[in-house]
Scaffold this motif. Structure first.
Motif: not given
Lengths: 426, 372
Positions: B55, B183-186, B193-194, B197
């Motif tokens: 990541v 927040d971000g993408l998994a 952690n992600k 985005t």
């Protein structure tokens, strides 16, 4: 990316008067007058604004210290660009020089530190020469790559070699031994007394003279000698004529039997050595310690000083002095001295604006200059000090302003930046 | 570019592979000379990263990619925008300040911030464009000076608007509202952690760059000017206008560099905001040969080396700064390898043309003879 950069806007503007001489068309005697006039303007500025530090010998001594590394870097640039190799890698060579000075300076003494600085710079010059001269990589690409590489090398080497030493750390060397300085005993004190009286113009002149004979580092003296030597070698010997011919017209030079690639290679090596010495000055004289990021873009400013100086040693000296002075002013006097410059800038801009309208008939440019000048003047009137964050940018702003007003009168070596391949000239 | 050429493809692949091999050997030699454990260093760097590090690599590469594309736009026209570093810092500050005001709701705030950042970066680059076109100052010098000026100006403005971060000494712009934080993408399974985005932004910029440079009139003019200024002028390209547009576009793209960091990680612009991204971008653009996919690979490689070197101190007892040497040697090996391969390509092409010309010439007399 075969050629170096676009040429737009850099054509030489033909002058109205056909018999113009080089270097803004002034003779040597006229240059002395310009210098005296400059001191006069500064002394007027000192009296008007009350910023007494603006030409104190203390400030000027500091200015010397800051001008020398820039001048040495610029001198390095002069060597390589006169041979037709654009050297944006001066910064990287300086960085290697600071590390070399730190390493040898600590282990073997300050004089060896100077040797280390030169060797570090030459190593950087060697890499640049191999890439640009031997392999024909674009000069700016190679130079930019060299700066990235040199920064990384210095970072790693300082962690590797300075961390374990007492007083050293991952980003700096232990304190380095000092090099001697020279002061002319009687004269220095006498001029100092005269300067303290703050008499208009006389004290200002005394301050300038005092800076030339007080605490002058041996490296500064060495740098002056190197300038004279460079001028003599490049403009007064057959070797220099050949080297400059390589930068002007490599094909013609080759046809006359000059080994173009060898001349370019040697020139870039010398260039590296000089830039490295400039870095060594920073570590050994200016700071007495090697620090990561110590060069702070001085290699680039050296290059700009050389361009400002029209690829000639005298002009380069003037450029370095200007940048050294503005840098010293912002470091010592901080906001107050820089604040005094605002008044000078405002007056200059308005004068240029009037000149543009009355003599050249360029209304838009003239009015723009007057408006900006008025704004700067208002800024001067409404404040007492320039904030430290902004005054720190003085040398860079000065560089841009000076280049903006001077750059169209400049002429670089005709084949500067062009990749030369043996046997491919037509 | 229109037809697939196996010789070109093979040579194109040969250059980076050759460069990587050379870089491996040279770095090993340097490490040996300095007395560092060579085997352990390579074992650590070349081990397969864990999900968490994957990541980090992708996130690092996202930011590098944007930076390198901004540089590459200029490179395609032979403009050296060294000022990406200053442009992205000015833009990140302007963007963070705008987003922090929360004048607009969630996603709209994000989009408008991107616009503000692009405008700020474009204006800062526009100064260099003006100086080049009107005053003839090389963009190399002016952008370097503008980088230093950007540092001072941003610091000064930051002090004017700053709020103190709770529990620390660092200052920053007001934090952006939670509704605008991303927040971000998994994307990677097993990682806590992600991925940012705004990796989407990097993809969009990459596609736009490919389309714009390769498929439009403007892109053609841009490349033509870069390859031969005189030929471009002769065919009616207005070079000064192209210089201004290209530098401003480059600056606008530079404005986007800080955005994934702003919305996905820092949520404000402060003294701890990541620095030096512009210079990394120059190296990555050179490495990726200004090609949209090449840059992506180069950005991943750069970021991979960054992240993998973090463990060097613990696992090999070597300072992680050794990564700078590896990256630097790769960079030099690559620019030299590209030049060698380019020349080999030209030579092969000349030989092919010569062969074909020789073929037609041997036919010619017989034709004449027949008619006579």
């Amino acid at each position: 990316m075969s050629a170096s950069g676009l040429t737009v806007g850099t054509e030489v503007v033909p002058e109205n008067t056909p018999m113009r001489k080089r270097g803004l068309g002034l003779t040597r005697l006229q240059w002395v007058y310009v210098l005296l006039a400059g001191i006069f303007v500064v002394s007027v500025l000192r009296v008007v604004t009350g910023a007494n530090d603006i030409d104190s010998s203390g400030l000027l001594i500091a200015a010397f210290g800051l001008a020398v590394p820039i001048a040495l870097a610029g001198l390095g640039g002069l060597w390589s660009e006169r041979a037709g190799v654009v050297n944006i890698g001066l910064e990287g060579m300086m960085i290697l020089g600071t590390w070399g000075a730190g390493f040898l300076g600590y282990h073997m003494g300050p004089w060896w530190g100077l040797v280390g600085a030169v060797v570090g710079g030459v190593v950087g010059g060697f890499v640049h020469a191999v890439a640009t001269v031997t392999f024909g990589v674009d000069h700016i690409v190679s130079g930019v790559a060299l700066n990235i590489v040199a920064l990384g090398f210095a970072k790693y080497l300082s962690v590797r070699f300075f961390s374990p030493l007492p007083g050293g750390g991952p980003t700096q060397s232990p304190p380095l031994p000092e090099l001697p300085t020279v002061t002319i005993p009687g004269l220095s004190d006498a001029l100092g007394t005269l300067e303290q009286k703050h008499i208009f113009f006389v004290s200002d002149l005394a301050g300038v003279l005092r800076a030339f004979c007080t605490n002058v580092s041996v490296v500064t003296i060495l740098a002056v000698l190197l300038f004279v030597l460079t001028w003599w070698l490049l403009w007064r010997t057959a070797f220099g004529l050949r080297l400059r011919s390589v930068g002007e017209s490599p094909v013609a030079a080759e046809s006359l039997g000059v080994n173009v690639l060898r001349y370019k290679f040697v020139a870039v090596l010398i260039s590296g050595g000089l830039a490295g010495l400039g870095g060594g000055f920073l570590a050994l004289v200016a700071a007495n310690v090697f620090r990561d990021g110590q060069t702070g873009g001085r290699g680039y400013i050296g290059l700009a000083a050389m361009i400002f100086g029209n690829w000639r040693p005298g002009g380069l000296l003037a450029g370095s002095a200007l940048f050294g002075y503005t840098d010293a002013a912002q470091l010592r006097g901080g906001g107050t001295t820089v604040h005094a410059f605002l008044l000078l800038l405002a007056v200059l801009l308005i004068a240029i604006g009037v000149w543009q309208i009355v003599r050249k008939g360029r209304k838009v440019q003239g009015i723009l200059a007057i408006v900006v000048g008025a704004l700067v003047g208002t800024w001067y009137a409404l404040t007492d000090i320039v904030p430290p964050e902004l005054s720190g940018t003085t040398p860079y702003v000065t560089t841009l302003l000076v280049l903006a007003f001077a750059s169209q009168r400049l002429r670089m070596p005709a084949a500067d930046g062009q990749v030369y391949r043996k046997g491919e000239g037509h | 570019m229109s037809t697939f050429n196996p010789r070109k493809a093979l040579l194109g692949l040969a250059a980076p592979l050759l460069a990587l091999l050379v870089a491996f050997l040279v770095t090993s030699a340097i490490l040996l000379a300095l007395g560092d454990p060579v085997v352990e260093v390579w074992q650590t760097i070349l081990s397969w990263p864990r999900p968490r590090q994957l990541v980090q690599i992708v996130n690092g590469a996202t930011v590098y990619y944007l930076s390198a594309v901004a540089v590459a736009v200029g490179f395609r026209m032979n403009l050296f925008n060294i000022g990406v570093d200053g442009q992205y810092r000015v833009a990140a500050f302007a963007g963070a300040l705008f987003a922090g005001q929360a004048w607009f709701p969630g996603p709209l705030n994000v989009l408008l911030t991107l616009v503000v950042a692009m405008v700020a970066g474009g204006i800062w680059a526009g100064i260099a464009a003006y100086l080049k076109v009107k005053r003839g100052i090389s963009e190399v010098i002016s952008t370097i000076m503008l980088n230093a000026i950007a540092t001072g100006v941003v610091q000064w403005l930051l002090l004017k608007v700053a709020v103190k971060q709770p529990g620390s000494n660092t200052i920053s712009t007001p934090p952006i509202p939670e509704s605008s934080q991303l927040d971000g993408l998994a994307l990677i399974p097993g990682a806590s952690n992600k991925v940012y985005t705004l990796i989407i932004l990097a993809v969009v910029v990459g596609v736009a760059y490919w389309f714009f440079i390769g498929k439009t009139r403007f892109g053609f003019d841009l490349r033509a000017t870069g390859q031969s200024e005189t030929a471009a002028v002769a065919s009616g390209v207005k070079v000064p206008r192209m210089v201004v547009s290209t530098l401003v576009i480059s600056g606008a793209l530079a404005g986007l560099i800080g955005m994934p960091l702003l919305f996905g990680q820092d949520h404000s612009y402060g003294t701890t905001f990541q620095a030096g991204l512009g210079f990394a971008g120059i190296g990555i653009a050179l490495l990726g040969r200004n090609h949209p996919l090449g840059i992506a690979v180069a950005a991943l490689l750069w970021s991979f080396l960054d992240v993998q070197s973090n463990a060097l101190q613990i696992r090999a007892g070597v300072a992680s700064e050794v990564v700078f040497i590896i990256q630097g040697v790769i960079l030099f090996a690559v620019v030299i390898a590209y030049e060698l391969i380019r020349r080999a390509d030209v030579r092969l092409e000349q030989q092919r043309v010569a062969r074909e010309l020789a073929g037609t010439r041997s036919d010619a007399p017989s034709v004449e003879g027949a008619s006579a």
